[in-house]
Design an enzyme around this catalytic site. Structure first.
Site, PDB file in Angstrom:
ATOM      1  N   TYR A 170      -6.449  -3.044  13.094  1.00 14.18           N
ATOM      2  CA  TYR A 170      -7.306  -1.987  12.550  1.00 14.18           C
ATOM      3  C   TYR A 170      -8.751  -2.094  13.030  1.00 14.18           C
ATOM      4  O   TYR A 170      -9.680  -1.881  12.262  1.00 14.18           O
ATOM      5  CB  TYR A 170      -7.197  -1.985  11.009  1.00 14.18           C
ATOM      6  CG  TYR A 170      -5.871  -1.381  10.565  1.00 14.18           C
ATOM      7  CD1 TYR A 170      -5.699  -0.001  10.542  1.00 14.18           C
ATOM      8  CD2 TYR A 170      -4.787  -2.174  10.227  1.00 14.18           C
ATOM      9  CE1 TYR A 170      -4.489   0.565  10.183  1.00 14.18           C
ATOM     10  CE2 TYR A 170      -3.565  -1.621   9.869  1.00 14.18           C
ATOM     11  CZ  TYR A 170      -3.428  -0.246   9.846  1.00 14.18           C
ATOM     12  OH  TYR A 170      -2.234   0.325   9.505  1.00 14.18           O
ATOM     13  N   ASP A 191       0.826  -1.208   0.000  1.00 16.10           N
ATOM     14  CA  ASP A 191       0.000   0.000   0.000  1.00 16.10           C
ATOM     15  C   ASP A 191       0.863   1.261   0.000  1.00 16.10           C
ATOM     16  O   ASP A 191       0.680   2.143   0.814  1.00 16.10           O
ATOM     17  CB  ASP A 191      -0.896  -0.075   1.249  1.00 16.10           C
ATOM     18  CG  ASP A 191      -1.865   1.091   1.359  1.00 16.10           C
ATOM     19  OD1 ASP A 191      -2.368   1.544   0.314  1.00 16.10           O
ATOM     20  OD2 ASP A 191      -2.095   1.552   2.491  1.00 16.10           O
ATOM     21  N   TYR A 239     -10.820  -1.057   9.537  1.00 24.35           N
ATOM     22  CA  TYR A 239     -11.217  -2.079   8.565  1.00 24.35           C
ATOM     23  C   TYR A 239     -12.254  -3.037   9.167  1.00 24.35           C
ATOM     24  O   TYR A 239     -12.972  -3.718   8.446  1.00 24.35           O
ATOM     25  CB  TYR A 239     -10.004  -2.854   8.055  1.00 24.35           C
ATOM     26  CG  TYR A 239      -9.056  -2.000   7.228  1.00 24.35           C
ATOM     27  CD1 TYR A 239      -9.506  -1.336   6.094  1.00 24.35           C
ATOM     28  CD2 TYR A 239      -7.720  -1.841   7.589  1.00 24.35           C
ATOM     29  CE1 TYR A 239      -8.659  -0.544   5.334  1.00 24.35           C
ATOM     30  CE2 TYR A 239      -6.859  -1.062   6.835  1.00 24.35           C
ATOM     31  CZ  TYR A 239      -7.332  -0.411   5.706  1.00 24.35           C
ATOM     32  OH  TYR A 239      -6.491   0.370   4.969  1.00 24.35           O
ATOM     33  N   LYS A 259      -3.708   8.059   6.549  1.00 26.31           N
ATOM     34  CA  LYS A 259      -3.658   7.730   7.977  1.00 26.31           C
ATOM     35  C   LYS A 259      -2.604   8.537   8.719  1.00 26.31           C
ATOM     36  O   LYS A 259      -2.349   8.300   9.904  1.00 26.31           O
ATOM     37  CB  LYS A 259      -3.439   6.230   8.186  1.00 26.31           C
ATOM     38  CG  LYS A 259      -4.626   5.393   7.703  1.00 26.31           C
ATOM     39  CD  LYS A 259      -4.575   3.962   8.158  1.00 26.31           C
ATOM     40  CE  LYS A 259      -5.693   3.153   7.526  1.00 26.31           C
ATOM     41  NZ  LYS A 259      -5.528   2.940   6.073  1.00 26.31           N
ATOM     42  N   ASN A 299      -0.152  -5.485  13.722  1.00 30.63           N
ATOM     43  CA  ASN A 299      -0.877  -4.397  13.054  1.00 30.63           C
ATOM     44  C   ASN A 299      -2.366  -4.634  13.263  1.00 30.63           C
ATOM     45  O   ASN A 299      -2.877  -5.682  12.857  1.00 30.63           O
ATOM     46  CB  ASN A 299      -0.598  -4.406  11.540  1.00 30.63           C
ATOM     47  CG  ASN A 299       0.823  -3.974  11.197  1.00 30.63           C
ATOM     48  OD1 ASN A 299       1.567  -3.552  12.071  1.00 30.63           O
ATOM     49  ND2 ASN A 299       1.175  -4.065   9.930  1.00 30.63           N
ATOM     50  N   TRP A 319       0.019   4.191  12.801  1.00 31.95           N
ATOM     51  CA  TRP A 319       0.109   4.206  11.333  1.00 31.95           C
ATOM     52  C   TRP A 319      -0.676   5.396  10.845  1.00 31.95           C
ATOM     53  O   TRP A 319      -1.866   5.436  11.069  1.00 31.95           O
ATOM     54  CB  TRP A 319      -0.455   2.910  10.738  1.00 31.95           C
ATOM     55  CG  TRP A 319      -0.147   2.784   9.280  1.00 31.95           C
ATOM     56  CD1 TRP A 319      -1.004   2.961   8.236  1.00 31.95           C
ATOM     57  CD2 TRP A 319       1.125   2.465   8.723  1.00 31.95           C
ATOM     58  NE1 TRP A 319      -0.348   2.767   7.054  1.00 31.95           N
ATOM     59  CE2 TRP A 319       0.961   2.474   7.319  1.00 31.95           C
ATOM     60  CE3 TRP A 319       2.399   2.210   9.260  1.00 31.95           C
ATOM     61  CZ2 TRP A 319       2.024   2.214   6.447  1.00 31.95           C
ATOM     62  CZ3 TRP A 319       3.431   1.942   8.383  1.00 31.95           C
ATOM     63  CH2 TRP A 319       3.230   1.950   6.990  1.00 31.95           C
ATOM     64  N   GLU A 358       1.060  -1.071  14.030  1.00 31.90           N
ATOM     65  CA  GLU A 358       0.192  -0.217  13.206  1.00 31.90           C
ATOM     66  C   GLU A 358      -1.189  -0.177  13.834  1.00 31.90           C
ATOM     67  O   GLU A 358      -1.731  -1.221  14.207  1.00 31.90           O
ATOM     68  CB  GLU A 358       0.045  -0.758  11.769  1.00 31.90           C
ATOM     69  CG  GLU A 358       1.276  -0.589  10.910  1.00 31.90           C
ATOM     70  CD  GLU A 358       1.064  -1.033   9.458  1.00 31.90           C
ATOM     71  OE1 GLU A 358      -0.091  -1.004   8.979  1.00 31.90           O
ATOM     72  OE2 GLU A 358       2.049  -1.417   8.816  1.00 31.90           O
ATOM     73  N   ASN A 404       6.730  -7.579   6.588  1.00 29.38           N
ATOM     74  CA  ASN A 404       5.495  -6.939   7.023  1.00 29.38           C
ATOM     75  C   ASN A 404       4.303  -7.728   6.519  1.00 29.38           C
ATOM     76  O   ASN A 404       4.145  -7.935   5.304  1.00 29.38           O
ATOM     77  CB  ASN A 404       5.400  -5.512   6.485  1.00 29.38           C
ATOM     78  CG  ASN A 404       4.134  -4.813   6.973  1.00 29.38           C
ATOM     79  OD1 ASN A 404       4.022  -4.493   8.151  1.00 29.38           O
ATOM     80  ND2 ASN A 404       3.180  -4.600   6.073  1.00 29.38           N
ATOM     81  N   GLU A 405       3.473  -8.170   7.474  1.00 31.85           N
ATOM     82  CA  GLU A 405       2.207  -8.835   7.170  1.00 31.85           C
ATOM     83  C   GLU A 405       2.310  -9.969   6.157  1.00 31.85           C
ATOM     84  O   GLU A 405       1.529 -10.021   5.192  1.00 31.85           O
ATOM     85  CB  GLU A 405       1.160  -7.801   6.723  1.00 31.85           C
ATOM     86  CG  GLU A 405       0.840  -6.777   7.804  1.00 31.85           C
ATOM     87  CD  GLU A 405      -0.392  -5.928   7.498  1.00 31.85           C
ATOM     88  OE1 GLU A 405      -0.801  -5.862   6.323  1.00 31.85           O
ATOM     89  OE2 GLU A 405      -0.953  -5.349   8.441  1.00 31.85           O
TER      90      GLU A 405
HETATM   91  C1  BDP Z   1      -1.372  -2.425   6.685  1.00 34.50           C
HETATM   92  C2  BDP Z   1      -0.045  -2.291   5.931  1.00 34.50           C
HETATM   93  C3  BDP Z   1       0.288  -0.859   5.553  1.00 34.50           C
HETATM   94  C4  BDP Z   1      -0.947  -0.170   5.019  1.00 34.50           C
HETATM   95  C5  BDP Z   1      -2.005  -0.167   6.109  1.00 34.50           C
HETATM   96  C6  BDP Z   1      -3.281   0.573   5.686  1.00 34.50           C
HETATM   97  O1  BDP Z   1       1.008  -2.838   6.687  1.00 34.50           O
HETATM   98  O2  BDP Z   1       1.327  -0.841   4.615  1.00 34.50           O
HETATM   99  O3  BDP Z   1      -0.682   1.117   4.546  1.00 34.50           O
HETATM  100  O4  BDP Z   1      -2.353  -1.491   6.368  1.00 34.50           O
HETATM  101  O5  BDP Z   1      -4.176  -0.066   5.160  1.00 34.50           O
HETATM  102  O6  BDP Z   1      -1.944  -3.612   6.328  1.00 34.50           O
HETATM  103  O7  BDP Z   1      -3.343   1.777   5.868  1.00 34.50           O
END
Ligand code: BDP
Length: 591
Positions: free
Chosen positions: A467, A162, A471, A567, A465, A548, A503, A411-412
């Site tokens: 969200y 991303d 999300y 973000k 990470n 993040w 994140e 990462n992820e």
């Molecule tokens: C995470 C990723 C990051 C993205 C973020 C997002 O590690 O690179 O920018 O989500 O969705 O999954 O903002």
């Protein structure tokens, strides 16, 4: 690989500036031999910079394939008896280099340096032509991975991360000279025992000269010295390097000939500190450390990922302003200038490879034909070899930096299938072999929970990470809070390792306001971050919070992206959103 420096025996010359530049989607230059003469039909292009946003043309921005850079440099006349080296701090994502007509270097991976000894191909006092072809294609075999396709307008590039796939010569280019017999590498590992510090060192060289090392404190006073290619220096009354106190010693290594004449000299900044994971604590110098900061990007208008000292210093000043003590180099190794600055200013760094997006379950989510992540068609032998090399180049480049306290090898990635362990175990082993002093981890994705992630066992620190409220439970912080807390508790209870939430955040359009919870508003970002902070404060195993993101950044177009990822707590041009002030209140209060 030692960085170029000016010393009593060494000299460097910057090749930064305007280079001739030409795109080559068809790949004609390699067959036509464009390095053999002056680059035709060229425009001027700044180095360092990404080329993508310099020209207001979608064909440049979305270019897929080769891009040629050329310049000429006069080799100083007084370098006649020296070893002459051409060094690229980075070329994204791979490059081939010619000095005049001779192919002198090639390199895979866009965020680590490479160099070529060109002594035999250039003549001191004369100009040499330097030509580089940089290629930005990402496939399942590259780090990071991607997929090439065909569209009506030519080749297309899909990728699984991303942030915008910026390319070009992103960092400085150097011509430098060393003596023929020279120091090829220096390594340090530091220790603390009460008020006494130790610096275990090794100095490698190309010849067989006598090695001596001297350690000086910040005032220039010699505090320890030793002879021999390796040994241990003892520093009484040591001033340790610590978060917020970037105290550095200078280790000078010298080579001398049989008559005592100076052959080579190189100076390395050394911070004496220790890092240890104990139970659910992350200790620096034996003291529990709590990470406050961000995942960042090397990203700015116009220059893209091109390194810029003005932007770098400004970003560090903003980190100080907001009360951050650390950041992660998401999602690739940053310019070495950044790590030097962090060393000098006591900012703690989590160093990450460019392995972002090794996850077909995530990036092709919902697609019936989604392949499995780990196979010879996807992340297979080629990917793993490149990934192994990326781990090596990161660790070897950065292991002398006191600011770097933790390695993040991906990462992820997809950590929810058994094959993940076979892929990742050798990568963890290699990082530990090359650097037994630092913990190693990877960043876990939200879809791999405490009971399903097969990779977390390999890691020393859990980097998560999450969200919730973005999300998942979008707009519903009341539902997000217990969900986040329940998951973090499950990690804490089930794994017994320190947790850094690497994140968490919400896209936020600067200037959008709302009195009730409304995603994209500045208030929602404030409230979401507050909610996470409340939860973190209730769980002892949480030893760090990296929001993040530090600033808004460019991505490719997508319906969930408004001129990029929003973000950031700062906008892309580094203006504060409301959250900057609320985060500052939290982070500065705890100091
Ligand atoms: C995470 C990723 C990051 C993205 C973020 C997002 O590690 O690179 O920018 O989500 O969705 O999954 O903002």
């Amino acid at each position: 690989m030692l960085r170029p420096q000016d010393s009593a025996t060494r000299e460097r010359k910057s090749l930064n500036g305007l280079w001739a530049f030409r795109l080559d989607s068809a790949g004609a230059g390699r067959t036509e031999g464009w390095w053999r003469s002056r680059l035709g039909e060229a425009r001027e292009m700044p180095v360092p910079a990404s080329y993508n946003d310099i020209v207001p043309d979608l064909a440049v921005r979305d270019h897929v394939g080769d891009a040629w850079y050329q310049t000429s440099v006069r080799v100083p006349r007084h370098w006649a008896d020296e070893r002459i080296v051409l060094r690229f701090d980075a070329a994204t994502h791979r490059a081939v280099v010619w000095a005049d007509d001779v192919r002198v270097a090639e390199h895979e991976g866009g965020y680590t340096p490479f160099e070529a000894d060109i002594t035999d191909h250039v003549e001191p006092g004369r100009e040499a032509r330097v030509t580089v072809v940089v290629n930005n294609e990402l496939t399942w075999g590259s780090i990071p991975p991607g997929q090439l396709g065909e569209g009506p307008g030519g080749r297309t590039q899909n990728y699984f991360h991303d942030f915008f796939n910026y390319a070009g010569l992103h960092r400085s280019v150097w011509l430098y000279a060393t003596p023929k017999t020279h120091i090829t590498g220096i390594g340090v590992e530091t220790g603390l025992d009460g008020g006494t510090g130790t610096v275990r060192y090794t100095v490698d060289q190309s010849g067989a000269s006598a090695v001596a090392v001297t350690l000086r404190d910040a005032a220039g006073t010699e505090v320890a010295a030793a002879r021999g290619g390796s040994g241990v220096l003892t520093v009484p009354d040591v001033h340790p390097w610590a978060p917020g106190d970037g105290y550095l010693y200078a280790l000078e290594a010298t080579l001398r000939d049989a008559d005592g004449g100076l052959v080579d000299s190189y100076e390395l900044a050394v911070g004496v500190r220790t890092v240890e994971v104990r139970g659910t604590e992350f200790l620096i110098n034996g003291e529990p450390f709590y990470f406050r900061g961000f995942g960042k990007h090397e990203d700015a208008p116009i220059r893209g990922k091109g390194h810029d000292d003005a932007l770098m210093v400004h970003d560090f000043e903003l980190l100080e302003w907001i009360g951050a003590n650390s950041f992660r180099t998401s999602h690739y190794p940053y310019a070495e200038e950044v790590l030097d600055y962090a060393d000098r200013h006591g900012i703690v760094v989590v160093g990450e490879t460019a392995a972002v997006g090794i996850n077909a379950r995530m990036t092709m989510f919902g697609r019936g034909d989604a392949p499995s992540t780990y196979s010879e068609r996807t992340a297979g032998t080629e990917t793993r070899n490149n990934h192994l090399q990326a781990v090596r180049e990161l660790v070897v480049r950065d292991r002398n930096h006191p600011s770097v306290v933790l390695w993040c090898i991906a990462n992820e990635p997809d950590g929810g299938v058994p094959e993940a362990r076979d892929y990742f175990a050798p990568l963890f082993a290699e990082a530990r072999r090359l650097d037994p002093t630092r913990p190693v981890g990877f960043v876990n994705i939200m879809m791999d929970g405490p009971d399903t992630c097969v990779l977390s066992e390999l890691a020393d620190v859990l980097m998560l990470n999450r969200y919730y409220g973005w999300y998942a439970q979008t707009g519903d912080l009341a539902a997000a809070e217990p969900a986040l807390e329940a998951e973090l508790r499950a990690w804490a209870d089930g794994h017994g390792k320190p947790i850094i939430v690497t994140e968490y955040g919400a896209d936020t359009l600067a200037g959008l306001h709302a009195v009730v919870d409304t995603p994209w508003s500045e208030e929602y970002q404030v409230d979401l971050l507050d909610m996470y902070h409340r939860v973190f404060d209730r769980i002892d195993a949480v030893v760090g919070e990296h929001i993040w993101n530090f600033a808004d950044f460019a991505t490719r177009p997508a319906i969930i992206r408004v001129d990029g990822n929003k973000k950031g707590v700062f906008t892309r041009d580094r203006r504060p959103k409301s959250a900057a002030f609320s985060v500052r209140r939290r982070w500065r209060q705890e100091r």
